[in-house]
Design a protein around this motif. Structure first.
Motif, PDB file in Angstrom:
ATOM      1  N   ARG A 283       0.839  -1.203   0.000  1.00  0.00           N
ATOM      2  CA  ARG A 283       0.000   0.000   0.000  1.00  0.00           C
ATOM      3  C   ARG A 283       0.873   1.252   0.000  1.00  0.00           C
ATOM      4  O   ARG A 283       1.548   1.556   0.972  1.00  0.00           O
ATOM      5  CB  ARG A 283      -0.923  -0.009   1.229  1.00  0.00           C
ATOM      6  CG  ARG A 283      -2.002  -1.074   1.172  1.00  0.00           C
ATOM      7  CD  ARG A 283      -2.959  -0.952   2.334  1.00  0.00           C
ATOM      8  NE  ARG A 283      -3.527   0.402   2.446  1.00  0.00           N
ATOM      9  CZ  ARG A 283      -4.413   0.769   3.376  1.00  0.00           C
ATOM     10  NH1 ARG A 283      -4.835  -0.137   4.260  1.00  0.00           N
ATOM     11  NH2 ARG A 283      -4.868   1.998   3.417  1.00  0.00           N
ATOM     12  N   GLN A 284       0.829   1.946  -1.123  1.00  0.00           N
ATOM     13  CA  GLN A 284       1.645   3.143  -1.263  1.00  0.00           C
ATOM     14  C   GLN A 284       1.297   4.201  -0.221  1.00  0.00           C
ATOM     15  O   GLN A 284       2.179   4.908   0.280  1.00  0.00           O
ATOM     16  CB  GLN A 284       1.470   3.730  -2.670  1.00  0.00           C
ATOM     17  CG  GLN A 284       2.405   4.877  -2.987  1.00  0.00           C
ATOM     18  CD  GLN A 284       3.847   4.427  -3.134  1.00  0.00           C
ATOM     19  OE1 GLN A 284       4.142   3.511  -3.888  1.00  0.00           O
ATOM     20  NE2 GLN A 284       4.757   5.071  -2.407  1.00  0.00           N
ATOM     21  N   ASP A 285       0.013   4.318   0.138  1.00  0.00           N
ATOM     22  CA  ASP A 285      -0.385   5.334   1.111  1.00  0.00           C
ATOM     23  C   ASP A 285       0.250   5.083   2.466  1.00  0.00           C
ATOM     24  O   ASP A 285       0.701   6.029   3.139  1.00  0.00           O
ATOM     25  CB  ASP A 285      -1.911   5.411   1.222  1.00  0.00           C
ATOM     26  CG  ASP A 285      -2.549   4.106   1.694  1.00  0.00           C
ATOM     27  OD1 ASP A 285      -2.011   3.024   1.382  1.00  0.00           O
ATOM     28  OD2 ASP A 285      -3.593   4.170   2.376  1.00  0.00           O
TER      29      ASP A 285
ATOM     30  N   ASP B  50       4.044   5.958   2.218  1.00  0.00           N
ATOM     31  CA  ASP B  50       4.273   7.404   2.203  1.00  0.00           C
ATOM     32  C   ASP B  50       4.002   8.030   3.570  1.00  0.00           C
ATOM     33  O   ASP B  50       4.748   8.913   4.020  1.00  0.00           O
ATOM     34  CB  ASP B  50       3.382   8.063   1.147  1.00  0.00           C
ATOM     35  CG  ASP B  50       3.784   7.693  -0.276  1.00  0.00           C
ATOM     36  OD1 ASP B  50       4.927   7.232  -0.470  1.00  0.00           O
ATOM     37  OD2 ASP B  50       2.950   7.852  -1.181  1.00  0.00           O
TER      38      ASP B  50
ATOM     39  N   ARG C  97       8.928   0.243  -3.403  1.00  0.00           N
ATOM     40  CA  ARG C  97       8.195   1.345  -2.777  1.00  0.00           C
ATOM     41  C   ARG C  97       8.937   1.877  -1.547  1.00  0.00           C
ATOM     42  O   ARG C  97       9.111   3.083  -1.366  1.00  0.00           O
ATOM     43  CB  ARG C  97       6.807   0.877  -2.338  1.00  0.00           C
ATOM     44  CG  ARG C  97       5.807   0.647  -3.438  1.00  0.00           C
ATOM     45  CD  ARG C  97       4.437   0.299  -2.856  1.00  0.00           C
ATOM     46  NE  ARG C  97       3.563  -0.175  -3.920  1.00  0.00           N
ATOM     47  CZ  ARG C  97       3.347  -1.450  -4.216  1.00  0.00           C
ATOM     48  NH1 ARG C  97       3.916  -2.403  -3.491  1.00  0.00           N
ATOM     49  NH2 ARG C  97       2.549  -1.784  -5.210  1.00  0.00           N
TER      50      ARG C  97
END
Length: 243
Positions: A75-77, A80, A131
């Motif tokens: 999950r990129q969110d 980040d 990522r």
């Protein structure tokens, strides 16, 4: 007239912050424990924060602080959000251990394997690592220091053969390729990138009969604490192995 010997100030200890993905159990948990025993502040990444908090409590009292953080590498969110939190809280990240993994299925074969687990394996082992590295590298670049350890497997070495575990095997081979490419880009930056095979370890994924978890984790911790400029290598127990 003699002069008293000048006393030099004591060297300031180096403060290190480490992030370990997939660390609420098994190999990742042991890596977190060993890094904390070396005095590092360890961010214990877990998809399920409650499980991460439980794991961190087990390591209370170690020389280094252990803090549970929510992290699903697919999950990129979340990646980040965690990178921003680390920047605000610590202003640096010194060690990144990309340990999150799975999809080890000896019963599968490449001729008729379901592509769904293969996609999931790639998203975790390759893209999850990608990522995290992309998000955390700015925190290493600003200090000119970093140790990135990608937990791989001899199963993913092109020098070895085999038909079993195709999703796991192919995704780890891709991870190895990414490791070499990133190491080449960062050569000379003070950030070392290496892959480590922990060997067959007796974890939930590896199953019974493997080597002790502490032995497998030790090779990862060795690479995470490597003092010399050695980058772009593939290791098991501190010894180079073939890609």
């Amino acid at each position: 007239m003699s002069h008293p010997a000048r006393r030099l100030p004591a060297a300031t200890p180096v403060y290190r912050v480490a992030l370990v993905s997939g660390a609420n159990r098994g190999l990742g948990f042991e890596v977190a424990r060993q890094l904390s025993e070396r005095g590092m502040t360890v961010l214990l990444g877990a998809r399920d924060l409650d499980k991460g908090l439980h794991a961190a409590r087990q390591l209370a009292g170690a020389p280094g602080e252990v803090i549970a953080v929510q992290l699903d590498v697919t999950r990129q969110d979340q990646v980040d959000t965690l990178a921003r939190w680390i920047e605000i809280t610590y202003g640096r990240l010194d060690v990144l251990v990309n340990n999150a993994g799975g999809h080890y299925d000896p019963r599968a074969n490449p001729a008729n394997a379901d592509l769904a687990p293969a996609r999931d394996a790639m998203d975790t082992h390759l893209f999850g690592t990608w990522r995290l590295c992309s998000a955390m590298l700015p925190l290493m670049r600003r200090h000119g220091y970093g140790r990135i350890v990608n937990v791989s497997s001899g199963c993913g070495a092109t020098a070895t053969g085999g038909a079993g575990c195709p999703a796991y095997r192919v995704s780890k081979a891709a991870l190895n390729s990414y490791t070499r490419a990133l190491a080449a880009e960062l050569d000379g930056s003070g950030i070392l990138v290496n892959a480590v095979c922990p060997g067959w370890v007796a974890t939930d994924m590896g199953g019974p009969g493997g080597r002790p978890v502490a032995a497998g984790a030790a090779g990862i911790v060795w690479a995470a604490c490597m003092p010399e400029h050695v980058t772009g290598g593939f290791y098991r127990d501190g010894q180079r192995i073939a890609w």
